[in-house]
Motif scaffolding. Structure first.
Motif, PDB file in Angstrom:
ATOM      1  N   GLN A  42      42.649  40.952  34.282  1.00 10.16           N
ATOM      2  CA  GLN A  42      43.975  40.449  33.901  1.00 10.16           C
ATOM      3  C   GLN A  42      44.704  39.851  35.103  1.00 10.16           C
ATOM      4  O   GLN A  42      44.344  40.109  36.233  1.00 10.16           O
ATOM      5  CB  GLN A  42      44.834  41.540  33.240  1.00 10.16           C
ATOM      6  N   SER A  43      45.731  39.047  34.789  1.00 10.03           N
ATOM      7  CA  SER A  43      46.467  38.447  35.894  1.00 10.03           C
ATOM      8  C   SER A  43      47.733  39.241  36.152  1.00 10.03           C
ATOM      9  O   SER A  43      48.347  39.793  35.238  1.00 10.03           O
ATOM     10  CB  SER A  43      46.773  36.984  35.602  1.00 10.03           C
ATOM     11  N   TYR A  44      48.077  39.315  37.416  1.00 12.43           N
ATOM     12  CA  TYR A  44      49.231  40.093  37.855  1.00 12.43           C
ATOM     13  C   TYR A  44      50.345  39.150  38.279  1.00 12.43           C
ATOM     14  O   TYR A  44      50.144  38.289  39.132  1.00 12.43           O
ATOM     15  CB  TYR A  44      48.844  40.991  39.030  1.00 12.43           C
ATOM     16  N   PRO A  45      51.523  39.318  37.686  1.00  7.37           N
ATOM     17  CA  PRO A  45      52.635  38.445  38.069  1.00  7.37           C
ATOM     18  C   PRO A  45      53.368  38.995  39.285  1.00  7.37           C
ATOM     19  O   PRO A  45      53.180  40.149  39.680  1.00  7.37           O
ATOM     20  CB  PRO A  45      53.538  38.497  36.847  1.00  7.37           C
ATOM     21  N   LEU A  46      54.153  38.159  39.881  1.00  6.83           N
ATOM     22  CA  LEU A  46      55.038  38.582  40.975  1.00  6.83           C
ATOM     23  C   LEU A  46      56.334  37.815  40.750  1.00  6.83           C
ATOM     24  O   LEU A  46      56.300  36.633  40.424  1.00  6.83           O
ATOM     25  CB  LEU A  46      54.398  38.189  42.312  1.00  6.83           C
ATOM     26  N   PRO A  47      57.488  38.491  40.843  1.00  7.35           N
ATOM     27  CA  PRO A  47      58.727  37.740  40.626  1.00  7.35           C
ATOM     28  C   PRO A  47      58.933  36.698  41.724  1.00  7.35           C
ATOM     29  O   PRO A  47      58.415  36.850  42.825  1.00  7.35           O
ATOM     30  CB  PRO A  47      59.804  38.828  40.696  1.00  7.35           C
ATOM     31  N   SER A  48      59.688  35.666  41.392  1.00  2.00           N
ATOM     32  CA  SER A  48      60.054  34.691  42.413  1.00  2.00           C
ATOM     33  C   SER A  48      60.829  35.401  43.509  1.00  2.00           C
ATOM     34  O   SER A  48      61.493  36.400  43.266  1.00  2.00           O
ATOM     35  CB  SER A  48      60.927  33.595  41.814  1.00  2.00           C
ATOM     36  N   PHE A  49      60.741  34.883  44.710  1.00  3.20           N
ATOM     37  CA  PHE A  49      61.394  35.539  45.839  1.00  3.20           C
ATOM     38  C   PHE A  49      62.909  35.493  45.724  1.00  3.20           C
ATOM     39  O   PHE A  49      63.612  36.308  46.286  1.00  3.20           O
ATOM     40  CB  PHE A  49      60.947  34.911  47.165  1.00  3.20           C
ATOM     41  N   SER A  50      63.403  34.497  45.020  1.00  2.00           N
ATOM     42  CA  SER A  50      64.838  34.486  44.755  1.00  2.00           C
ATOM     43  C   SER A  50      65.039  33.823  43.406  1.00  2.00           C
ATOM     44  O   SER A  50      64.242  32.986  42.985  1.00  2.00           O
ATOM     45  CB  SER A  50      65.591  33.729  45.849  1.00  2.00           C
ATOM     46  N   SER A  51      66.123  34.226  42.712  1.00  2.00           N
ATOM     47  CA  SER A  51      66.341  33.659  41.390  1.00  2.00           C
ATOM     48  C   SER A  51      67.328  32.511  41.513  1.00  2.00           C
ATOM     49  O   SER A  51      67.818  32.202  42.585  1.00  2.00           O
ATOM     50  CB  SER A  51      66.891  34.742  40.460  1.00  2.00           C
ATOM     51  N   GLY A  52      67.591  31.899  40.403  1.00  6.96           N
ATOM     52  CA  GLY A  52      68.601  30.853  40.415  1.00  6.96           C
ATOM     53  C   GLY A  52      68.047  29.547  39.891  1.00  6.96           C
ATOM     54  O   GLY A  52      66.848  29.399  39.645  1.00  6.96           O
TER      55      GLY A  52
END
Lengths: 254, 292
Positions: free
Chosen positions: B118-128
């Protein structure tokens, strides 16, 4: 004190015995020259002492400890350095950078720390730079520190190699034909430089074809022929040795 | 064709290029100093990405996870050098290349056992909101990718040019015999290069994961792309690696946008073939030059 002892040292290349049962020693503070015709085994001897090639048999001792067969970097770390007959500079690097590489070992911080600990880096870098600059001054190459090493004239590249070697603050320096390709004036200055090295704490082992320089600066001379030691003695002894004269020097030299 | 579209492709290309440049620098650092081509480079990328994603999933803060992951992969690179490369140091170049390929397959296999498919996500380093540049959109993560790769590249350049260790590495690459006689141990330099390259690879994997997600097999393609970028730059030049990376990224993005996204990888390997056949010394390399 005996700094370097070479005992029954032998090295073959295929069927050729390049160095054959050679014995000699170098006292601390001496300038010892090794002379002999081309192919006498002089460069092989230097390669053996500096760890570029390993001995087949015999021993090389430095301050009483065996160093035969150690890696070049270990031998360098003990305080032995050398220059090359065919120049081995770091091309693509500036003159001062070449010397800084030689100076790095004397850095107080380990190399890894010097590379990674940023606050200390600048100070360390500065001290190595200034040591490199004084080494360039010693050999008479000031004002050329930012030139790429390969644009220097041949004679100056030889001086640069000596500067790089001296930046290691070695106790023993092996100079392989330092005067090759130099004119008379350059050779004379080189002779003065070499003669002054023992006062700076560096003992000298010299291979050189320029007999005038050898006879002027050497305290003792070892003569090699076909890999074996032919004679050993003071410059006066060697100049009067009939065997040496017939093997190598020839009457016309003097 | 709108200029906006071209701008969009260019931005995408620059983002990709930053990643490729980081991976290419890993190849170049190891090649110049040790003469080896390390095809495990792509697995460093994968490990960096998956370790970070797992740690974040487990509740570790993003930045802590990133730093820990880079350090762990660096350690992995060091162990790899000691356990795999060092024993083979006197083998022919081809042998070492094959060893690195074999090892990369093994690492991928182990990663499959640990992380599955499966693939593992990572949040963006900053939102907006995404940024708008000349009519093209650029999401925040792309800005991070560009900034972090440029930062890493500048630090690396500063390291090679301004520090004694960097000069020692250069010296070792230019003339190994002379470097050893200056007391520089090629084996220590090799260890250092593998550690550094592993960390660069990990960084590349981490910054790309918020956009692509992380999978156990991501390293294969990214590693090959990094290799293409390195070859494009001549394999021996850090500047070349960076330019090669960006050039490859832009060509890929343009090709994908203007022709078809299906040809994205084909374009890379076509470039590799062309360079190897027509200009094996790379764009910046000197013909018949000695490895420096």
């Amino acid at each position: 004190m005996t700094l370097l002892g070479v005992n029954r040292l032998t090295r073959h290349f295929g069927g050729v015995t390049a160095v054959n049962f050679v014995d000699f020693h170098v006292e601390q503070g001496e300038i010892v020259a090794i002379i002999g015709p081309n192919g006498a085994g002089k460069t092989t001897l230097f390669n053996l002492i500096s760890g570029v090639v390993s001995p087949d048999s015999g021993s090389i001792t430095y301050k009483g400890a065996e160093i035969g067969g150690l890696t070049p970097e270990k031998i360098a770390a003990l305080g032995i350095t050398r220059t090359f007959q065919n120049l081995q500079l770091f091309r693509n690097m500036s003159v001062v950078e070449n010397v800084m590489v030689g100076a790095h070992r004397r850095g107080k911080k380990g190399m890894l720390q010097a590379g990674l600990r940023w606050p200390g880096v600048a100070a360390e870098e500065k001290s190595i730079y200034s040591r490199a600059m004084s080494s360039l001054e010693l050999v008479g190459l000031p004002g050329k520190e930012n030139y790429p090493a390969e644009v220097l004239p041949y004679g100056e590249q030889r001086l640069l190699e000596i500067a790089r070697a001296m930046a290691m603050e070695p106790e023993l320096i092996l100079l392989d034909e330092p005067a090759a390709g130099m004119n008379q004036g350059e050779t004379n200055r080189l002779g003065e430089l070499v003669a002054g090295l023992p006062d700076m704490g560096t003992t000298v082992l010299l291979v050189e074809h320029n007999m005038e320089m050898v006879m002027t600066v050497a305290h003792r001379i070892v003569v090699l022929d076909h890999g074996s030691k032919l004679a050993e003695g003071t410059p006066e002894d060697i100049q009067n040795d009939a065997q040496v004269i017939s093997a190598y020097l020839g009457e016309e030299v003097f | 064709m709108h200029i906006n579209e071209l701008m969009q492709f260019l931005l995408t290309g620059l983002t990709l290029g930053g990643i490729y440049a980081l991976i290419a620098l890993g190849f170049v650092t190891i090649y110049t100093v040790t003469g080896h081509i390390n095809f495990t480079q792509g697995e460093f990328v994968m490990l960096g990405a998956l370790i970070t994603a797992s740690m974040v999933k487990g509740g570790t803060g993003l930045w802590a996870a990133i730093i820990a992951s880079i350090l762990l992969v660096g350690l992995f690179g060091a162990l790899f050098e000691r356990a795999v490369i060092y024993p083979a140091r006197n083998s022919p170049v081809v042998t070492v290349i094959i060893i690195t390929i074999g090892f990369s397959v093994a690492v991928r296999g182990v990663a499959l056992l640990i992380w599955g498919t499966q693939s593992y996500p990572l949040p963006s380093f900053s939102s907006g909101e995404p940024l708008y540049v000349l009519g093209a959109t650029m999401n925040k993560q792309s800005v991070w990718v560009l900034c972090l790769s440029l930062l890493a590249v500048s630090l690396l350049f500063a390291f090679f040019e301004r520090t004694v260790m960097g000069k020692a590495l250069k010296a070792c690459a230019i003339n190994r015999v002379a470097a050893r006689l200056m007391g520089i141990s090629p084996q220590r330099m090799s260890l250092f290069c593998f550690t550094l390259s592993a960390m660069l690879g990990a960084l590349a994997g981490i910054v790309i994961t918020p956009t692509t997600t992380a999978t156990y097999d991501m390293g294969l393609m990214l590693g090959l792309k990094g290799f293409v970028a390195a070859v494009l730059g001549g394999l021996t030049s850090t500047t070349g690696a960076v330019l090669g990376g960006f050039l490859l990224g832009i060509l890929e993005a343009m090709g994908a946008g203007l022709i078809s996204s299906g040809y994205k990888d084909a374009i890379s390997f076509l470039i590799l073939l062309l360079v190897l056949l027509k200009r094996p010394e790379g764009l910046l390399g000197k013909p018949d030059g000695k490895r420096v």
